[in-house]
Design a protein around this motif. Structure first.
Motif, PDB file in Angstrom:
ATOM      1  N   ARG A  91      28.329   9.206   0.303  1.00 30.06           N
ATOM      2  CA  ARG A  91      27.241   8.243   0.368  1.00 30.06           C
ATOM      3  C   ARG A  91      26.490   8.254  -0.969  1.00 30.06           C
ATOM      4  NH1 ARG A  91      29.824   6.829   4.327  1.00 30.06           N
ATOM      5  NH2 ARG A  91      29.217   7.222   6.493  1.00 30.06           N
ATOM      6  N   VAL A  92      26.466   7.108  -1.623  1.00 23.29           N
ATOM      7  CA  VAL A  92      25.783   6.985  -2.910  1.00 23.29           C
ATOM      8  C   VAL A  92      24.377   6.452  -2.677  1.00 23.29           C
ATOM      9  CG1 VAL A  92      25.816   5.856  -5.174  1.00 23.29           C
ATOM     10  CG2 VAL A  92      27.953   6.593  -4.108  1.00 23.29           C
ATOM     11  N   PHE A  93      23.397   6.983  -3.396  1.00 23.46           N
ATOM     12  CA  PHE A  93      22.031   6.505  -3.219  1.00 23.46           C
ATOM     13  C   PHE A  93      21.307   6.389  -4.557  1.00 23.46           C
ATOM     14  CE2 PHE A  93      21.668  11.111  -3.134  1.00 23.46           C
ATOM     15  CZ  PHE A  93      20.473  11.381  -3.811  1.00 23.46           C
ATOM     16  N   ASP A  94      20.341   5.470  -4.596  1.00 22.38           N
ATOM     17  CA  ASP A  94      19.425   5.327  -5.724  1.00 22.38           C
ATOM     18  C   ASP A  94      18.035   5.747  -5.257  1.00 22.38           C
ATOM     19  OD1 ASP A  94      21.227   4.325  -7.653  1.00 22.38           O
ATOM     20  OD2 ASP A  94      21.112   2.333  -6.754  1.00 22.38           O
ATOM     21  N   GLU A  95      17.215   6.171  -6.202  1.00 20.34           N
ATOM     22  CA  GLU A  95      15.896   6.667  -5.837  1.00 20.34           C
ATOM     23  C   GLU A  95      14.875   6.294  -6.906  1.00 20.34           C
ATOM     24  OE1 GLU A  95      13.979  11.075  -5.867  1.00 20.34           O
ATOM     25  OE2 GLU A  95      15.780  10.869  -4.624  1.00 20.34           O
ATOM     26  N   PHE A  96      13.699   5.896  -6.479  1.00 16.52           N
ATOM     27  CA  PHE A  96      12.607   5.662  -7.417  1.00 16.52           C
ATOM     28  C   PHE A  96      11.283   5.974  -6.737  1.00 16.52           C
ATOM     29  CE2 PHE A  96      13.272   1.532  -5.352  1.00 16.52           C
ATOM     30  CZ  PHE A  96      11.981   1.114  -5.036  1.00 16.52           C
ATOM     31  N   GLN A  97      10.224   6.091  -7.542  1.00 19.52           N
ATOM     32  CA  GLN A  97       8.881   6.346  -7.029  1.00 19.52           C
ATOM     33  C   GLN A  97       8.006   5.127  -7.298  1.00 19.52           C
ATOM     34  OE1 GLN A  97       7.301   9.956  -8.747  1.00 19.52           O
ATOM     35  NE2 GLN A  97       9.140  11.144  -8.297  1.00 19.52           N
ATOM     36  N   VAL A  98       7.067   4.874  -6.402  1.00 17.89           N
ATOM     37  CA  VAL A  98       6.153   3.744  -6.558  1.00 17.89           C
ATOM     38  C   VAL A  98       4.722   4.211  -6.304  1.00 17.89           C
ATOM     39  CG1 VAL A  98       6.494   3.054  -4.138  1.00 17.89           C
ATOM     40  CG2 VAL A  98       5.603   1.395  -5.799  1.00 17.89           C
ATOM     41  N   THR A  99       3.786   3.651  -7.052  1.00 18.04           N
ATOM     42  CA  THR A  99       2.371   3.944  -6.854  1.00 18.04           C
ATOM     43  C   THR A  99       1.554   2.690  -7.124  1.00 18.04           C
ATOM     44  OG1 THR A  99       0.541   5.420  -7.489  1.00 18.04           O
ATOM     45  CG2 THR A  99       1.968   4.649  -9.251  1.00 18.04           C
ATOM     46  N   GLY A 122      16.173   8.448 -10.430  1.00 20.39           N
ATOM     47  CA  GLY A 122      17.615   8.681 -10.424  1.00 20.39           C
ATOM     48  C   GLY A 122      18.271   8.384  -9.100  1.00 20.39           C
ATOM     49  N   GLY A 123      19.170   9.246  -8.702  1.00 19.53           N
ATOM     50  CA  GLY A 123      19.951   9.048  -7.483  1.00 19.53           C
ATOM     51  C   GLY A 123      21.062  10.074  -7.439  1.00 19.53           C
ATOM     52  N   GLY A 183       0.780  -1.228   0.000  1.00 15.33           N
ATOM     53  CA  GLY A 183       0.000   0.000   0.000  1.00 15.33           C
ATOM     54  C   GLY A 183       0.812   1.278   0.000  1.00 15.33           C
ATOM     55  N   PHE A 184       2.130   1.194   0.234  1.00 11.57           N
ATOM     56  CA  PHE A 184       2.936   2.421   0.273  1.00 11.57           C
ATOM     57  C   PHE A 184       3.015   3.050  -1.112  1.00 11.57           C
ATOM     58  CE2 PHE A 184       7.032   4.473  -0.562  1.00 11.57           C
ATOM     59  CZ  PHE A 184       6.943   5.536   0.330  1.00 11.57           C
ATOM     60  N   GLU A 185       2.891   4.379  -1.146  1.00 13.42           N
ATOM     61  CA  GLU A 185       3.076   5.148  -2.367  1.00 13.42           C
ATOM     62  C   GLU A 185       3.975   6.344  -2.057  1.00 13.42           C
ATOM     63  OE1 GLU A 185      -0.630   5.033  -5.213  1.00 13.42           O
ATOM     64  OE2 GLU A 185      -1.300   5.641  -3.212  1.00 13.42           O
ATOM     65  N   GLY A 186       4.973   6.560  -2.897  1.00 13.95           N
ATOM     66  CA  GLY A 186       5.873   7.682  -2.662  1.00 13.95           C
ATOM     67  C   GLY A 186       7.276   7.382  -3.145  1.00 13.95           C
ATOM     68  N   THR A 187       8.235   8.076  -2.547  1.00 13.27           N
ATOM     69  CA  THR A 187       9.640   7.957  -2.935  1.00 13.27           C
ATOM     70  C   THR A 187      10.343   6.896  -2.103  1.00 13.27           C
ATOM     71  OG1 THR A 187       9.710  10.297  -3.567  1.00 13.27           O
ATOM     72  CG2 THR A 187      11.819   9.217  -3.144  1.00 13.27           C
ATOM     73  N   VAL A 188      11.191   6.113  -2.759  1.00 13.36           N
ATOM     74  CA  VAL A 188      12.012   5.111  -2.076  1.00 13.36           C
ATOM     75  C   VAL A 188      13.484   5.442  -2.332  1.00 13.36           C
ATOM     76  CG1 VAL A 188      12.644   2.666  -1.925  1.00 13.36           C
ATOM     77  CG2 VAL A 188      10.241   3.323  -2.287  1.00 13.36           C
ATOM     78  N   VAL A 189      14.278   5.433  -1.257  1.00 10.37           N
ATOM     79  CA  VAL A 189      15.706   5.758  -1.347  1.00 10.37           C
ATOM     80  C   VAL A 189      16.515   4.575  -0.817  1.00 10.37           C
ATOM     81  CG1 VAL A 189      17.550   7.272  -0.530  1.00 10.37           C
ATOM     82  CG2 VAL A 189      15.313   8.229  -1.106  1.00 10.37           C
TER      83      VAL A 189
END
Length: 297
Positions: free
Chosen positions: A254-262, A242-243, A158-164
């Motif tokens: 600190r390196v990070f990746d990022e995506f959105q989920v809905t 992106g990231g 059920g989570f929607e939003g940004t993931v890091v």
């Protein structure tokens, strides 16, 4: 100087081309940006390389055009060591610059390659050579990289939003390998600067595993309920935003990746552009990382 014309024409052609292929995404703003950077590069680097090419090939009676084309392409390609993935822009500029320069020479001087058939045969040879260089710029640098890693992201249902995903964090677990996949169990956190807003909660996982070369197209995304049951998310429910990298308080990068989920707005629009509220959330996460170097105490 005779080389200013090729530099100007090259920059205009590249800028116009980039604007045309980006126009459906509102790419009119691309034109002045590409024009400025390409013109600066052509003036500072392209013209000296072309002058060097003329000097090295001026006594050649045979194969001059092929040698000149190689010199342009070679110096365009070596920019990979400075600008990495943007080197193909430099190679394309080198190709356009060379063709325009040769055309202007032919136009202004009847003594240069007066035989049309010979001229165009030589031109075809140069095109083939430059095509090889363009392929090399994009392919050869990747030869020394390890094969990309496929990831399975386990996201609370059920989570929607940004993931890091933060990599290289000390005292955090390494990513578990299951078959061909690295498993990323996403946790839900609240960002202090977004408290009491509808985008307060975001997805986070911190791992000691170093940044990986990801095979994004083969990643898998699952919703996971409290009993551990998984539901596979379709590709159009994910937007790869992106990231980047930030420097922590201890001076470590600190390196990070990022995506959105809905799960409520899946579709081509979301997978191509994401959701603005989630993008704003991602920007706020980036600011927090820049300021504190970490997302948790």
């Amino acid at each position: 100087m005779n080389k200013i014309k090729p530099a100007l024409y090259t920059s205009l052609i590249l800028s116009t081309f980039m604007m045309i292929i980006s126009i459906t995404d509102g790419g009119l703003w691309i034109f002045p940006i590409v024009l400025i950077y390409s013109l600066a590069g052509n003036m500072a680097y392209g013209i000296p390389v072309s002058l060097l090419s003329d000097w090295l090939t001026k006594r050649m009676s045979k194969g001059r055009m092929l040698a000149a084309g190689f010199i342009h392409a070679f110096f365009g390609g070596v920019t990979y060591f400075v600008i990495d993935g943007f080197a193909w822009f430099a190679v394309i500029c080198a190709v356009i610059f060379f063709f325009i320069d040769e055309w202007l020479k032919r136009k202004d001087s009847s003594g240069v390659d007066r035989d049309n058939k010979r001229f165009y045969l030589q031109l075809l040879s140069v095109i083939f050579l430059l095509a090889v260089v363009i392929v090399a710029v994009n392919w050869i640098p990747g030869m020394d990289r390890e094969e990309g890693i496929k990831s399975q992201y386990l996201i609370p249902e059920g989570f929607e939003g940004t993931v890091v995903i933060l990599y290289g964090i000390e005292n955090r677990p390494a990513l578990e390998e299951v078959g061909d996949f690295s498993v990323v169990p996403v946790e839900i956190e609240s960002l202090p600067t977004l408290m009491r807003t509808d985008i307060e909660r975001y997805g986070l996982y911190q791992t000691s595993t170093q940044n990986q070369i990801l095979q994004i197209s083969q990643n898998q995304y699952y919703y996971v309920d409290e009993e551990g049951n998984r539901t596979l998310l379709e590709d159009d429910c994910i937007y790869h935003s992106g990231g980047g990298a930030v420097t922590s308080s201890d001076g470590e990068e600190r390196v990070f990746d990022e995506f959105q989920v809905t799960n409520s707005a899946c579709g081509e629009e979301f997978s191509s552009h994401g959701y603005e509220r989630y993008s704003a959330q991602g920007r706020e996460i980036g600011k927090y990382l820049d300021e504190y170097g970490s997302l948790t105490e």
